[in-house]
Scaffold this motif. Structure first.
Motif, PDB file in Angstrom:
ATOM      1  N   ARG A 215       9.457  -0.428  -3.955  1.00 33.57           N
ATOM      2  CA  ARG A 215       9.156   0.211  -5.053  1.00 33.57           C
ATOM      3  C   ARG A 215       9.604   1.705  -5.449  1.00 33.57           C
ATOM      4  NH1 ARG A 215       3.980   1.659  -8.199  1.00 33.57           N
ATOM      5  NH2 ARG A 215       3.384   2.569  -6.039  1.00 33.57           N
ATOM      6  N   CYS A 216      10.188   2.070  -6.344  1.00 32.19           N
ATOM      7  CA  CYS A 216      10.809   3.369  -6.396  1.00 32.19           C
ATOM      8  C   CYS A 216      10.280   3.987  -7.745  1.00 32.19           C
ATOM      9  CB  CYS A 216      12.490   3.228  -6.215  1.00 32.19           C
ATOM     10  SG  CYS A 216      13.135   2.965  -4.584  1.00 32.19           S
ATOM     11  N   LYS A 217      10.222   5.128  -7.759  1.00 32.66           N
ATOM     12  CA  LYS A 217       9.793   6.126  -8.914  1.00 32.66           C
ATOM     13  C   LYS A 217      11.017   6.936  -9.083  1.00 32.66           C
ATOM     14  CE  LYS A 217       6.942   9.708 -10.695  1.00 32.66           C
ATOM     15  NZ  LYS A 217       5.741  10.464 -10.928  1.00 32.66           N
TER      16      LYS A 217
ATOM     17  N   ARG B 144       0.669  -1.274  -0.028  1.00 31.30           N
ATOM     18  CA  ARG B 144      -0.256  -0.011   0.192  1.00 31.30           C
ATOM     19  C   ARG B 144       0.795   1.284   0.080  1.00 31.30           C
ATOM     20  NH1 ARG B 144      -4.262  -1.383   4.260  1.00 31.30           N
ATOM     21  NH2 ARG B 144      -2.726   0.005   5.837  1.00 31.30           N
ATOM     22  N   ARG B 145       1.934   1.302   0.257  1.00 28.10           N
ATOM     23  CA  ARG B 145       3.018   2.325   0.578  1.00 28.10           C
ATOM     24  C   ARG B 145       3.272   2.953  -1.031  1.00 28.10           C
ATOM     25  NH1 ARG B 145       7.222  -0.154   4.464  1.00 28.10           N
ATOM     26  NH2 ARG B 145       5.775   0.422   6.283  1.00 28.10           N
ATOM     27  N   PRO B 146       3.213   4.181  -0.974  1.00 25.22           N
ATOM     28  CA  PRO B 146       3.616   4.844  -2.207  1.00 25.22           C
ATOM     29  C   PRO B 146       5.062   4.570  -2.612  1.00 25.22           C
ATOM     30  CG  PRO B 146       3.167   6.594  -0.488  1.00 25.22           C
ATOM     31  CD  PRO B 146       2.836   5.295  -0.004  1.00 25.22           C
ATOM     32  N   ALA B 147       5.532   4.810  -3.976  1.00 24.62           N
ATOM     33  CA  ALA B 147       6.704   4.421  -4.303  1.00 24.62           C
ATOM     34  C   ALA B 147       7.679   5.658  -3.771  1.00 24.62           C
ATOM     35  CB  ALA B 147       6.652   4.433  -5.710  1.00 24.62           C
ATOM     36  N   ARG B 148       8.944   5.233  -3.359  1.00 27.85           N
ATOM     37  CA  ARG B 148       9.799   5.995  -2.920  1.00 27.85           C
ATOM     38  C   ARG B 148      10.446   6.655  -4.064  1.00 27.85           C
ATOM     39  NH1 ARG B 148      13.687   3.639   1.577  1.00 27.85           N
ATOM     40  NH2 ARG B 148      14.252   5.531   1.496  1.00 27.85           N
TER      41      ARG B 148
END
Length: 169
Positions: A102-104, A16-20
């Motif tokens: 997950r990373c952006k 659920r965490r947004p991408a770093r």
């Protein structure tokens, strides 16, 4: 709470965490004799895969300045960084405990004017200048592949000879 319930809860939270966010530099140079553009690839320190210089946000620095700094620290290049991103890609960053986040990665183009002989991560990485299509073939992240190919197309369009532009007229 038993161990399986706790693990399941941790996994749900991770998903659920947004991408770093990270910031990267797509370093390029124009080879006048060949009339083509080259981009710089570097190896990652942990797996040795081909990547571009990138790093985490730094307090008090704009994102494009972070990309510029990472390009120097990881590849020893200096030049003109553009302050508008050319795009982004996503990837899974492996953490020391074996978890992945997950990373952006927001990417900025950097036209290289100078190569330093000594830079902080010189002994930890390999560097290679390659064509955009070769870079796209070497990197693992599909979004980064697309960025290399789009960058090449955006570069080629305004640099085509006049005859080629008018050939379809």
């Amino acid at each position: 709470m038993n161990i399986l319930t706790r693990i399941a809860s941790d996994v749900r939270l991770m998903l659920r965490r947004p991408a770093r966010i990270q910031y990267a530099a797509l370093c390029f140079r124009f080879r006048k004799k060949r009339g083509e553009i080259e981009v710089l690839l570097i190896t990652s320190r942990d797996t040795g895969r081909w990547v571009i210089p990138k790093g985490w946000p730094m307090e008090g620095r704009p994102s494009y300045a972070v990309a510029e700094r990472e390009a120097y620290e990881e590849a020893g290049v200096k030049g003109k960084v553009h302050n508008e991103p050319i795009g982004h890609y996503m990837y899974q960053k492996g953490l020391p405990q074996g978890l992945k986040v997950r990373c952006k990665v927001q990417v900025y183009s950097l036209e290289v004017h100078e190569l330093s002989k000594n830079f902080p991560e010189k002994r930890e990485r390999r560097l290679e200048w390659v064509s955009c299509s070769e870079a796209a073939a070497r990197v693992a992240e599909p979004g980064l592949r697309k960025l290399f190919l789009a960058f090449e197309q955006s570069w080629l369009a305004p640099h085509q000879p006049v005859q080629a532009k008018n050939a379809h007229a």
